[in-house]
Design a protein around this motif. Structure first.
Motif, PDB file in Angstrom:
ATOM      1  N   ASN A  93       0.815  -1.217   0.000  1.00 44.82           N
ATOM      2  CA  ASN A  93       0.000   0.000   0.000  1.00 44.82           C
ATOM      3  C   ASN A  93       0.850   1.270   0.000  1.00 44.82           C
ATOM      4  O   ASN A  93       0.330   2.369   0.077  1.00 44.82           O
ATOM      5  CB  ASN A  93      -0.967   0.002   1.184  1.00 44.82           C
ATOM      6  CG  ASN A  93      -0.265   0.087   2.522  1.00 44.82           C
ATOM      7  OD1 ASN A  93       0.960   0.148   2.601  1.00 44.82           O
ATOM      8  ND2 ASN A  93      -1.038   0.076   3.572  1.00 44.82           N
ATOM      9  N   LYS A  94       2.168   1.120  -0.073  1.00 38.09           N
ATOM     10  CA  LYS A  94       3.127   2.219  -0.155  1.00 38.09           C
ATOM     11  C   LYS A  94       3.060   3.167   1.033  1.00 38.09           C
ATOM     12  O   LYS A  94       3.240   4.373   0.892  1.00 38.09           O
ATOM     13  CB  LYS A  94       2.954   2.989  -1.468  1.00 38.09           C
ATOM     14  CG  LYS A  94       3.222   2.146  -2.690  1.00 38.09           C
ATOM     15  CD  LYS A  94       3.105   2.939  -3.949  1.00 38.09           C
ATOM     16  CE  LYS A  94       3.337   2.041  -5.147  1.00 38.09           C
ATOM     17  NZ  LYS A  94       3.185   2.755  -6.396  1.00 38.09           N
ATOM     18  N   LYS A  95       2.828   2.597   2.236  1.00 35.79           N
ATOM     19  CA  LYS A  95       2.829   3.398   3.461  1.00 35.79           C
ATOM     20  C   LYS A  95       3.696   2.719   4.498  1.00 35.79           C
ATOM     21  O   LYS A  95       3.649   1.503   4.665  1.00 35.79           O
ATOM     22  CB  LYS A  95       1.405   3.590   3.981  1.00 35.79           C
ATOM     23  CG  LYS A  95       0.571   4.455   3.061  1.00 35.79           C
ATOM     24  CD  LYS A  95      -0.733   4.818   3.668  1.00 35.79           C
ATOM     25  CE  LYS A  95      -1.489   5.750   2.716  1.00 35.79           C
ATOM     26  NZ  LYS A  95      -2.779   6.127   3.247  1.00 35.79           N
ATOM     27  N   CYS A  96       4.497   3.525   5.229  1.00 36.35           N
ATOM     28  CA  CYS A  96       5.356   2.987   6.273  1.00 36.35           C
ATOM     29  C   CYS A  96       4.511   2.594   7.490  1.00 36.35           C
ATOM     30  O   CYS A  96       3.305   2.826   7.526  1.00 36.35           O
ATOM     31  CB  CYS A  96       6.425   4.002   6.655  1.00 36.35           C
ATOM     32  SG  CYS A  96       5.793   5.442   7.557  1.00 36.35           S
ATOM     33  N   TYR A  97       5.167   2.031   8.504  1.00 34.72           N
ATOM     34  CA  TYR A  97       4.428   1.534   9.666  1.00 34.72           C
ATOM     35  C   TYR A  97       3.648   2.629  10.380  1.00 34.72           C
ATOM     36  O   TYR A  97       2.595   2.359  10.946  1.00 34.72           O
ATOM     37  CB  TYR A  97       5.382   0.832  10.654  1.00 34.72           C
ATOM     38  CG  TYR A  97       6.246   1.772  11.471  1.00 34.72           C
ATOM     39  CD1 TYR A  97       5.855   2.152  12.738  1.00 34.72           C
ATOM     40  CD2 TYR A  97       7.424   2.280  10.972  1.00 34.72           C
ATOM     41  CE1 TYR A  97       6.637   3.018  13.496  1.00 34.72           C
ATOM     42  CE2 TYR A  97       8.206   3.137  11.706  1.00 34.72           C
ATOM     43  CZ  TYR A  97       7.812   3.507  12.974  1.00 34.72           C
ATOM     44  OH  TYR A  97       8.570   4.359  13.716  1.00 34.72           O
ATOM     45  N   GLN A  98       4.117   3.870  10.357  1.00 35.15           N
ATOM     46  CA  GLN A  98       3.409   4.949  11.049  1.00 35.15           C
ATOM     47  C   GLN A  98       2.122   5.374  10.325  1.00 35.15           C
ATOM     48  O   GLN A  98       1.230   5.919  10.936  1.00 35.15           O
ATOM     49  CB  GLN A  98       4.294   6.165  11.224  1.00 35.15           C
ATOM     50  CG  GLN A  98       5.313   5.982  12.320  1.00 35.15           C
ATOM     51  CD  GLN A  98       6.024   7.269  12.632  1.00 35.15           C
ATOM     52  OE1 GLN A  98       6.311   8.057  11.740  1.00 35.15           O
ATOM     53  NE2 GLN A  98       6.333   7.469  13.889  1.00 35.15           N
ATOM     54  N   HIS A  99       2.044   5.119   9.044  1.00 35.07           N
ATOM     55  CA  HIS A  99       0.901   5.576   8.276  1.00 35.07           C
ATOM     56  C   HIS A  99      -0.029   4.433   7.856  1.00 35.07           C
ATOM     57  O   HIS A  99      -0.919   4.621   7.036  1.00 35.07           O
ATOM     58  CB  HIS A  99       1.381   6.359   7.042  1.00 35.07           C
ATOM     59  CG  HIS A  99       2.088   7.603   7.432  1.00 35.07           C
ATOM     60  ND1 HIS A  99       3.446   7.754   7.277  1.00 35.07           N
ATOM     61  CD2 HIS A  99       1.642   8.741   8.009  1.00 35.07           C
ATOM     62  CE1 HIS A  99       3.803   8.947   7.719  1.00 35.07           C
ATOM     63  NE2 HIS A  99       2.745   9.567   8.173  1.00 35.07           N
ATOM     64  N   GLN A 100       0.180   3.256   8.440  1.00 37.44           N
ATOM     65  CA  GLN A 100      -0.712   2.122   8.175  1.00 37.44           C
ATOM     66  C   GLN A 100      -2.079   2.398   8.798  1.00 37.44           C
ATOM     67  O   GLN A 100      -2.181   3.035   9.834  1.00 37.44           O
ATOM     68  CB  GLN A 100      -0.166   0.831   8.785  1.00 37.44           C
ATOM     69  CG  GLN A 100       1.139   0.371   8.164  1.00 37.44           C
ATOM     70  CD  GLN A 100       0.992  -0.076   6.731  1.00 37.44           C
ATOM     71  OE1 GLN A 100      -0.029  -0.632   6.341  1.00 37.44           O
ATOM     72  NE2 GLN A 100       2.005   0.170   5.938  1.00 37.44           N
ATOM     73  N   SER A 101      -3.115   1.897   8.178  1.00 40.82           N
ATOM     74  CA  SER A 101      -4.465   2.027   8.750  1.00 40.82           C
ATOM     75  C   SER A 101      -4.538   1.220  10.021  1.00 40.82           C
ATOM     76  O   SER A 101      -4.020   0.119  10.114  1.00 40.82           O
ATOM     77  CB  SER A 101      -5.513   1.497   7.759  1.00 40.82           C
ATOM     78  OG  SER A 101      -5.442   2.223   6.572  1.00 40.82           O
ATOM     79  N   LYS A 102      -5.189   1.793  11.016  1.00 41.82           N
ATOM     80  CA  LYS A 102      -5.290   1.100  12.311  1.00 41.82           C
ATOM     81  C   LYS A 102      -6.636   0.506  12.516  1.00 41.82           C
ATOM     82  O   LYS A 102      -7.600   0.787  11.999  1.00 41.82           O
ATOM     83  CB  LYS A 102      -4.974   2.071  13.431  1.00 41.82           C
ATOM     84  CG  LYS A 102      -3.546   2.543  13.277  1.00 41.82           C
ATOM     85  CD  LYS A 102      -3.100   3.356  14.429  1.00 41.82           C
ATOM     86  CE  LYS A 102      -1.677   3.800  14.142  1.00 41.82           C
ATOM     87  NZ  LYS A 102      -0.956   4.368  15.096  1.00 41.82           N
TER      88      LYS A 102
END
Length: 102
Positions: A93-102
């Motif tokens: 999804n081209k997002k690092c761990y901080q910007h993953q959906s929670k």
């Protein structure tokens, strides 16, 4: 003959990419990490070859040695001030761990 040349070129490119890879490590730490590893803390960028030369080992969580094989993308997440995140990620999804959906 052409296949041998292409294979040799691929191996050489992989070795150069591995040596030029940037990892993150603190001066006192024994491990090196990827840019988006949650364990990297206050780590500074260092070349992979230099980290190995200094006796540091790969983090068991982020596994930076495997990232040479992965296709990295710049995180598409936004920071609090609205600028684009500067971390690299191999997530689909081209997002690092901080910007993953929670």
């Amino acid at each position: 003959m052409k296949n041998i040349f292409v294979t040799a070129l691929f191996i050489a490119f992989t070795c150069v990419a591995a040596a030029a890879q940037t990892v993150y490590s603190s001066t006192k730490g024994e491990k090196y990490h990827t840019a988006d590893c949650k364990l990297s803390g206050e780590a500074s960028p260092i070349k992979l070859a230099d980290a190995k030369k200094n006796g540091k080992n790969a983090c068991g969580v982020c596994k930076p040695d495997e990232w040479v094989k992965a296709k990295l993308n710049l995180c598409e997440g936004k920071t609090k001030d609205g600028t684009r995140c500067k971390r690299m990620t191999a997530n689909k999804n081209k997002k690092c761990y901080q910007h993953q959906s929670k």
